[in-house]
Design an enzyme around this catalytic site. Structure first.
Site, PDB file in Angstrom:
ATOM      1  N   GLY A  31       0.699  -1.252  -0.035  1.00 41.84           N
ATOM      2  CA  GLY A  31      -0.104  -0.110   0.030  1.00 41.84           C
ATOM      3  C   GLY A  31       0.653   1.102   0.029  1.00 41.84           C
ATOM      4  O   GLY A  31       2.277   1.362  -0.423  1.00 41.84           O
ATOM      5  N   ALA A  32       0.133   2.530   0.471  1.00 39.93           N
ATOM      6  CA  ALA A  32       0.689   3.684   0.285  1.00 39.93           C
ATOM      7  C   ALA A  32       1.391   3.922  -1.127  1.00 39.93           C
ATOM      8  O   ALA A  32       2.516   4.317  -1.416  1.00 39.93           O
ATOM      9  CB  ALA A  32       2.062   3.982   1.268  1.00 39.93           C
ATOM     10  N   HIS A  37       4.838   2.281  -8.215  1.00 40.49           N
ATOM     11  CA  HIS A  37       3.620   0.994  -7.846  1.00 40.49           C
ATOM     12  C   HIS A  37       2.719   1.293  -9.270  1.00 40.49           C
ATOM     13  O   HIS A  37       2.528   0.278  -9.880  1.00 40.49           O
ATOM     14  CB  HIS A  37       2.734   1.348  -6.909  1.00 40.49           C
ATOM     15  N   GLN A  61       8.342  -9.092   7.402  1.00 36.83           N
ATOM     16  CA  GLN A  61       9.318  -8.566   6.820  1.00 36.83           C
ATOM     17  C   GLN A  61      10.140  -7.191   7.653  1.00 36.83           C
ATOM     18  O   GLN A  61      11.146  -6.565   7.402  1.00 36.83           O
ATOM     19  CB  GLN A  61       9.361  -8.358   5.574  1.00 36.83           C
ATOM     20  N   GLY A 148       9.329  -4.255  -8.494  1.00 34.51           N
ATOM     21  CA  GLY A 148      10.399  -3.026  -8.856  1.00 34.51           C
ATOM     22  C   GLY A 148      11.680  -3.313  -8.698  1.00 34.51           C
ATOM     23  O   GLY A 148      12.062  -3.890  -7.591  1.00 34.51           O
ATOM     24  N   LYS A 150      14.111  -1.162  -7.979  1.00 35.83           N
ATOM     25  CA  LYS A 150      14.292  -0.372  -6.713  1.00 35.83           C
ATOM     26  C   LYS A 150      14.770  -1.392  -5.628  1.00 35.83           C
ATOM     27  O   LYS A 150      15.836  -1.259  -4.892  1.00 35.83           O
ATOM     28  CB  LYS A 150      13.420   0.774  -6.101  1.00 35.83           C
ATOM     29  N   GLN A 154      15.582  -7.751  -3.434  1.00 33.30           N
ATOM     30  CA  GLN A 154      14.258  -8.402  -3.207  1.00 33.30           C
ATOM     31  C   GLN A 154      14.078  -9.489  -4.622  1.00 33.30           C
ATOM     32  O   GLN A 154      13.568 -10.307  -4.328  1.00 33.30           O
ATOM     33  CB  GLN A 154      13.591  -7.512  -2.857  1.00 33.30           C
ATOM     34  N   SER A 186       9.583   5.931  -3.502  1.00 29.49           N
ATOM     35  CA  SER A 186       9.401   4.798  -2.177  1.00 29.49           C
ATOM     36  C   SER A 186       8.147   5.409  -1.331  1.00 29.49           C
ATOM     37  O   SER A 186       7.940   6.573  -1.095  1.00 29.49           O
ATOM     38  CB  SER A 186      10.733   4.897  -1.508  1.00 29.49           C
ATOM     39  N   SER A 187       7.526   4.545  -0.732  1.00 34.14           N
ATOM     40  CA  SER A 187       6.410   4.735   0.089  1.00 34.14           C
ATOM     41  C   SER A 187       6.953   5.710   1.159  1.00 34.14           C
ATOM     42  O   SER A 187       6.342   6.478   2.147  1.00 34.14           O
ATOM     43  CB  SER A 187       5.691   3.763   0.658  1.00 34.14           C
TER      44      SER A 187
END
Ligand code: PAF
Length: 280
Positions: A31-32, A37, A61, A148, A150, A154, A186-187
């Site tokens: 979210g955010a 996104h 996480q 993504g 970034k 991950q 980034s959120s």
């Protein structure tokens, strides 16, 4: 757009697509939502017959409870934005639904990729990521997973988990979206004022220096120059490294698979970024 909270309702929504052997795109999020996104969602919408986005802030996480508590949550506005984009289904599962069954990602071998860079600073972080991504893939069973770059480490670790567990899904890795200053979207940027965001843009300038100066200097030289510059901008460096993009081992000379990675805290907010150093 359907907003779905249970696995049963989810099956009803996506079974028709699965039964037609249509492609099903999945974008996992916490979210955010921001433009980074949206670019993943747009890619999913243009690639696949049906698109599912999940929103779940995964406690497994976060290795720091304050970071988990401060993580921005704005589900109502996220849903409005996803509806405007034309997403078919948003899945909002709860913790028990995702984590009540045996999860093979809890023990899959990540070959040490989870213990360097972000993994060294945030022990257990990537295990939490692969567990939630495995559970979401198990519920949704998509043909394509959109991630993504970034979060480059991950992406590498999730691809590894998918390969090791033989999951039938293709990973589509999408370029990092940046502000005009170069700051990676980034959120967490929401927690910085506009002037603090300008301070944070030093991270991208440093990464570009690696790309521009790699023919002239060693990684060691550019790392110490970069750490000084980041510190002058009042950020606290966690790591600045040049690593091999497949193994994540540190490199002492630049080569065809080198990538520069950085993590730093800017006014109390931890930010990460990376830049592949090979030519596009
Ligand atoms: O990148 C993220 O937002 C998260 O790590 C993910 C992939 C949604 C898993 O919680």
């Amino acid at each position: 757009m359907q907003t779905i909270y249970s696995r049963l309702e989810l099956n009803d929504a996506i079974d028709p697509t699965r039964n037609r052997s249509g492609s099903l795109g999945f974008v996992p999020t916490m979210g955010a939502l921001h433009e980074g996104h949206f670019s993943l969602v747009e890619k999913a919408l243009s690639t696949c017959d049906y698109t599912v986005v999940s929103i779940f802030v995964n406690p497994k996480q976060f290795n720091n409870s304050e970071d988990y508590d401060c993580y921005p949550r704005q589900v109502e506005s996220d849903l409005r934005l996803l509806e405007k984009l034309g997403v078919d289904t948003v899945y909002l599962p709860n913790y028990a639904a995702l984590f009540s069954e045996t999860n093979p990602a809890a023990t899959v071998d990540l070959h040490g990729l989870d213990s360097v860079l972000e993994g060294a600073s945030r022990p257990g972080h990537f295990r939490g990521v692969v567990e939630v991504v495995y559970a979401l893939l198990d519920h949704i069973n998509p043909t394509h997973l959109f991630l993504g770059l970034k979060d480059f480490q991950q992406v590498l670790i999730i691809k590894n988990m998918i390969h090791n567990l033989g999951l039938p899904v293709s990973v589509v890795a999408c370029e990092t979206r940046r502000e005009a200053s170069g700051l990676a979207m980034s959120s967490r940027n929401q927690r910085l004022s506009p002037s603090q965001q300008e301070d944070a843009a030093v991270l991208y300038r440093i990464l570009k220096n690696f790309k521009n100066k790699q023919a002239l200097h060693s990684p060691e030289h550019l790392i110490s120059e970069g750490i000084e510059e980041i510190s002058r901008a009042l950020l606290v460096v966690d790591y600045l490294a040049v690593v091999d993009a497949k193994t994540l081992s540190a490199l002492d000379s630049f080569g065809p698979s080198a990538i520069a990675c950085v993590a730093a805290t800017c006014h109390g907010v931890r930010l990460i970024d990376n830049l592949p150093l090979w030519d596009d």
